[in-house]
Scaffold this active site. Structure first.
Site, PDB file in Angstrom:
ATOM      1  N   ASP A  87       0.961  -0.939  -0.213  1.00 13.78           N
ATOM      2  CA  ASP A  87       0.237   0.208   0.113  1.00 13.78           C
ATOM      3  C   ASP A  87       0.963   0.840   0.084  1.00 13.78           C
ATOM      4  OD1 ASP A  87      -2.277  -1.490   0.274  1.00 13.78           O
ATOM      5  OD2 ASP A  87      -1.983  -2.063   2.939  1.00 13.78           O
ATOM      6  N   HIS A 130      -4.006  -1.730  -6.948  1.00 15.22           N
ATOM      7  CA  HIS A 130      -3.919  -0.658  -7.083  1.00 15.22           C
ATOM      8  C   HIS A 130      -4.944   0.608  -7.680  1.00 15.22           C
ATOM      9  CE1 HIS A 130       0.424  -1.971  -8.243  1.00 15.22           C
ATOM     10  NE2 HIS A 130       0.359  -2.739  -6.700  1.00 15.22           N
ATOM     11  N   GLN A 159       2.050  -5.763  -3.414  1.00 18.03           N
ATOM     12  CA  GLN A 159       2.121  -5.710  -1.853  1.00 18.03           C
ATOM     13  C   GLN A 159       3.763  -4.646  -1.757  1.00 18.03           C
ATOM     14  OE1 GLN A 159       1.389  -9.660  -3.161  1.00 18.03           O
ATOM     15  NE2 GLN A 159      -0.943  -8.620  -3.003  1.00 18.03           N
ATOM     16  N   LEU A 175       2.482  13.743  -3.763  1.00 15.96           N
ATOM     17  CA  LEU A 175       1.844  14.671  -3.485  1.00 15.96           C
ATOM     18  C   LEU A 175      -0.011  15.005  -3.655  1.00 15.96           C
ATOM     19  CD1 LEU A 175       4.312  17.006  -4.285  1.00 15.96           C
ATOM     20  CD2 LEU A 175       4.480  17.124  -1.605  1.00 15.96           C
TER      21      LEU A 175
END
Ligand code: IMP
Length: 441
Positions: free
Chosen positions: A8, A36, A218, A408
């Site tokens: 994640d 995803h 993963q 970001l």
């Protein structure tokens, strides 16, 4: 490209960015336990098995031999893409990949229940039992699924065995082999045009000098051999897994890019030294929307763990890092980074191999000032507040690896490319240039 933490890490977005420069994208391990999320022009795509390269019309996408395939889920994913007018005709599936059967899911779910407080916290998608049958050499591969007769013969035998397990061990009703065979024959028909010798396809692409991106699912700490066993998945998400899971030699891989969040998260059970319960942890969870793509479970959140970061650099031979979700830290007064562990009164800089020792590790922190302003609009290092830049430099110095990408926000454009991660210099050549500097933009 691999996950440098417990999964994640935001790999979906980074692989999507890198896919732009790739001719072929390969998934090499895991199955529908992965999720995803990619946001393109405000539209959210949730992918589980199909590489995110599928969102680029020219990119070939491969699901390699090291994956496990739940055909029902894969077909549902294909349907969702087609409904959005995204063609999946460039998808290739390895004939050697193993197939998740209904009994795998049932056994995963029932064995998790049975484990009580020893449970792993799996995604309950049948991943472990599918890999277990592969290791036991009783699994069914995509090539077997394609042959109606072989499928019938193998499934009749497998279901006979599994029905004993379902009944005697888990007190569950038996599966009807006829029904399962019929269901899986229909899946085979739908998937047949995609099934091929993917190792050969990758080699052909390599010989034609095409760019190949191997996309890990993963993360390093969930690796069956090198992760925090037993709280791991059943495949090899580390960079070395790319060779085995795709059927390529190590000399064919030029560089390894790790993806890490600016903080740490973990789903499922197992020790997590920098975990924050409530307070800042809840804030990170809230701001970072830390809920699993596959299971919707809330992720556990904590500070960045530099011990794990350095371990990921070592185990994967990382050339550079992509740091994601920096903006999630925007509102904090101060930010902590774990620089070492305290293990029974001793300072420890390396991840202990013994799981009971790891469970006893407590973090030793350094505290950095927060920047207390929004960064999601920043598009270059110069746009970042000084404290945010200092934080990134601190991470790069701690892990001794350059940061090539800073993310970001979820959109493709909410990204700072510090250094070209594909064509930029390799880490081995960067010994005097480990920190990031605005001058390098
Ligand atoms: P499994 O892969 O479903 O067997 O689950 C084993 C462990 O890996 C559990 O702790 C899961 O939460 C974790 N896991 C599996 N896939 C992912 C993922 O894509 N992201 C994060 N954790 C995962």
């Amino acid at each position: 490209m691999i996950g440098a933490q417990w999964g994640d890490e935001g790999k979906g977005k980074i692989t999507d960015l890198l896919s732009k420069s790739a001719d072929v994208v390969v998934r090499y391990q895991g199955g529908v336990n992965a999720g995803h999320t990619v946001v393109v022009q405000g539209q959210t795509f949730k992918l589980h098995l199909i590489p995110s390269g599928i969102l680029y019309p020219e990119t070939d996408c491969i699901i390699g031999a090291g994956t496990v395939i739940d055909p029902k889920e894969l077909i549902a994913e294909l349907d969702r893409l087609e409904a959005l007018n995204i063609s999946a005709s460039r998808l290739m599936i390895s004939e050697s990949a193993h197939v998740t059967m209904p009994y795998h899911r049932l056994i995963d779910q029932a064995s998790e229940e049975r484990r009580g407080n020893r449970k792993i916290g799996t995604t309950r998608r049948g991943i472990g039992p599918t890999y277990a049958d592969k290791s036991e050499r009783t699994g069914i591969r995509m090539t077997n699924l394609m042959s109606s007769e072989t499928l019938q013969e193998q499934l009749n035998w497998a279901i006979e065995q599994k029905n004993v397990v379902l009944d005697k061990l888990y007190d569950l009703p038996p599966l009807d082999p006829k029904q399962v065979i019929e269901e899986y024959r229909a899946y085979a028909e739908r998937l047949a045009p995609h099934v091929t010798d993917t190792s050969l396809r990758i080699y052909e692409a390599f010989r034609a000098k095409r760019n190949i991106l191997f996309e890990g699912a993963q993360g390093t700490l969930l690796d069956l051999d090198h992760g925090t066993y037993p709280y791991v998945t059943s495949s090899n998400p580390v960079a070395g897994g790319a060779c085995i899971g795709s059927g390529v030699g190590p000399t064919m891989i030029d560089r390894v890019i790790g993806v890490a969040k600016a903080y740490t998260t973990r789903v499922g059970e197992g020790p997590f030294p920098t975990e924050l319960k409530g307070g800042v942890g809840a804030e990170l969870c809230d701001r970072g929307a830390e809920f699993g793509t596959t299971t919707g479970r809330q992720r556990r959140c904590g500070w960045f763990d530099g011990v794990i970061g350095r371990y990921a650099v070592r185990i994967n031979g990382l050339d550079c890092l992509a740091i994601t979700k920096l903006d999630v830290l925007d509102s904090l007064d101060e930010i902590k980074v774990c620089v070492a562990y305290d293990l029974d009164g001793q300072k420890c800089h390396d991840l202990p191999g013994d799981s009971s020792q790891f469970a006893r590790c407590t973090p030793i922190y350094e505290t950095l000032p927060g920047w207390k302003q929004s960064t999601d609009h920043c598009r270059s290092l110069e746009d970042l507040p000084q404290q945010a830049l200092d934080y990134l430099k601190f991470l790069a110095d701690l892990m001794e690896v350059p940061i090539a990408i800073v993310s970001l926000g979820a959109s493709r454009d909410q990204t700072i490319i510090v250094e070209d991660p594909i064509h930029g210099p390799k880490r081995a050549l960067l010994t005097d240039k480990l920190s990031i500097e605005p001058a390098r933009t």
